[in-house]
Design a protein around this motif. Sequence first.
Motif, PDB file in Angstrom:
ATOM      1  N   LYS A 151       0.806  -0.940   0.130  1.00 18.48           N
ATOM      2  CA  LYS A 151      -0.072   0.002  -0.049  1.00 18.48           C
ATOM      3  C   LYS A 151       0.856   1.231   0.169  1.00 18.48           C
ATOM      4  O   LYS A 151       0.390   2.150  -0.647  1.00 18.48           O
TER       5      LYS A 151
ATOM      6  N   ASN B 139       2.364   1.674  -3.512  1.00 20.57           N
ATOM      7  CA  ASN B 139       1.443   2.317  -4.518  1.00 20.57           C
ATOM      8  C   ASN B 139       1.207   3.801  -4.150  1.00 20.57           C
ATOM      9  O   ASN B 139       0.946   4.701  -5.212  1.00 20.57           O
TER      10      ASN B 139
ATOM     11  N   LYS C 214       1.683  -5.472  -6.954  1.00 22.62           N
ATOM     12  CA  LYS C 214       0.205  -5.294  -7.692  1.00 22.62           C
ATOM     13  C   LYS C 214      -0.111  -3.742  -7.480  1.00 22.62           C
ATOM     14  O   LYS C 214      -0.365  -3.070  -6.350  1.00 22.62           O
ATOM     15  N   TYR C 215      -0.602  -3.112  -8.605  1.00 25.85           N
ATOM     16  CA  TYR C 215      -0.897  -1.712  -8.780  1.00 25.85           C
ATOM     17  C   TYR C 215      -2.203  -1.439  -8.032  1.00 25.85           C
ATOM     18  O   TYR C 215      -3.273  -2.367  -8.276  1.00 25.85           O
ATOM     19  N   LYS C 216      -2.606  -0.500  -7.284  1.00 29.79           N
ATOM     20  CA  LYS C 216      -3.759  -0.043  -6.866  1.00 29.79           C
ATOM     21  C   LYS C 216      -3.746   1.300  -6.867  1.00 29.79           C
ATOM     22  O   LYS C 216      -2.757   2.220  -6.316  1.00 29.79           O
TER      23      LYS C 216
ATOM     24  N   TYR D 279      -4.235   4.209  -5.067  1.00 32.69           N
ATOM     25  CA  TYR D 279      -4.282   4.683  -3.848  1.00 32.69           C
ATOM     26  C   TYR D 279      -3.484   5.745  -3.531  1.00 32.69           C
ATOM     27  O   TYR D 279      -2.310   5.841  -3.817  1.00 32.69           O
TER      28      TYR D 279
END
Length: 514
Positions: free
Chosen positions: A82, A85, A209-211, A213
């Motif tokens: 998190k 990202n 993993k892209y998010k 945020y």
Amino acid sequence: MSKVAKAAVGLMAATLIAKMLGFGRELALASAYGASGTSDAFLVAMNIPAVIFTAIGTSLGTAFIPLYCDVNSTQGEKASLKFTNNVFNIVILICIALSVIGAIFTEPIVKLFAVGFEGETLAQAVYFTRVLILGLAFLGISYIMMAFLQVKENFIIPGLMPVPYNLLIIISILVSVKINPNLLPWGTLFGLSLQFVFQLPFAMKKGYKYKPYINLRDEHIKKMLWLVAPVLIGVAVNQINTIVDRTIASTLVEGSISALNYATKLNQFVMGMFIVSISSVVYPMLSKLSSENNKEKFNKSIVTSVNTVTLLVIPISVGAIILANPIVKLLFQRGEFDARATQMTAIALIFYSIGMIGFGLRDILGKVFYSLQDTKTPMINGIIAMILNIVLNVMFVRYTNMQLAGLAFATSISALVTIILLFISLRKKIGAFGGKSIVSAMVKSIISAGLMAIVTSFVYNTVANLLGTGFIKEAITLVVAVGAGAIVYGISILVLKVDEVNVILEKVKSRIKK
């Protein structure tokens, strides 16, 4: 072989491939455009986005790794992803904003970087820059992916990151010569995007993993900004030195920027191959020893790192000084790169080589201070050296006949002053750390390099008289001279009993026995 040694060797191999392609890029540009207005415009255009974000990207990478480890150890893998990202998306937004500003104010920005540009050269530089500045976002997120892979102990892929970039530039240079010079920046822009695309699959294999945020109030983002500031200023100092050199060079004879660039690339080839690889591996080791408060091993690691760089760089710098002209001629003189360009580049190379040991040790000593969580000292000393560089630039160019040589000489002097200041600051910070051993190794290396210079010069002149001119004959002459010099240097440091060489020999002997 230890894990650290394997990482260093792997990174050196990756760096060698990347540097060879980068050097091939310079050869292609030199052959296609020589030291001309077009090459000057293209180099300035490439330098602008690099200056804008390389300093920020390097600083972000320096701060990202320890903070990622902190989040990962205290909050777990999900929280660290998190955080990644969050940094990733904030960097994208910043880069897009910078691209828009750059596209609007392109001409004044170019004039800031090259005050002497006018007419067609200025118009080309503005067009090239406007295209390349669109790639800031790709440049920014490439640095984040590089830091992510490094924290996952993958050093090889970040080392290979420049490969697709350089390949695309080489292709664009070759195509632009036959079609239109305006194609140069488009190939480079595509290359910038590939730096990120190249790393992404490997980062995903490591768990990325892209998010979408973003949290600007995240305490780790605030801490990152606090850590980044001094590093950013310290890195920016080097970029400012480059800007000043090229800005003043733009007021000299046409091709001065290109000559400085080609000479710089030759120096950076050596720096990238050895110094960056050594410092990248030594940095985490020093950080660990510092956190464990293991002063004895910490000091020993400093001495070993500094002496290793000294033993590698001093003979290379001396060799570059005495063989500057034949080296530049053999590597660059073809196509539009004529004898005049060779002479200009060789002069710059000679005066840059004087400070090569300064460039090498500056990176190592900077990592020592960072491992001590001291980012202010390298910043302060770097600022002092930057001011000195600017003052010397003006003095050498305006009040002497050194011109191009003066710019390179000023950069070398400022680099040497920087390492002297860093050594003094380090002694004040941690006390005695083995300075006598460092001075001893440096003196022995200088003596050995002096003997090497005499033999190398004699062998080169003798073989050149026997073989004559021609690419193959000149290449053979250079190789024989360099080989003879290397043998003399090696024998000399063995006779003088340099500690680091004895350690290497003992390890080799033990391997042979096994």
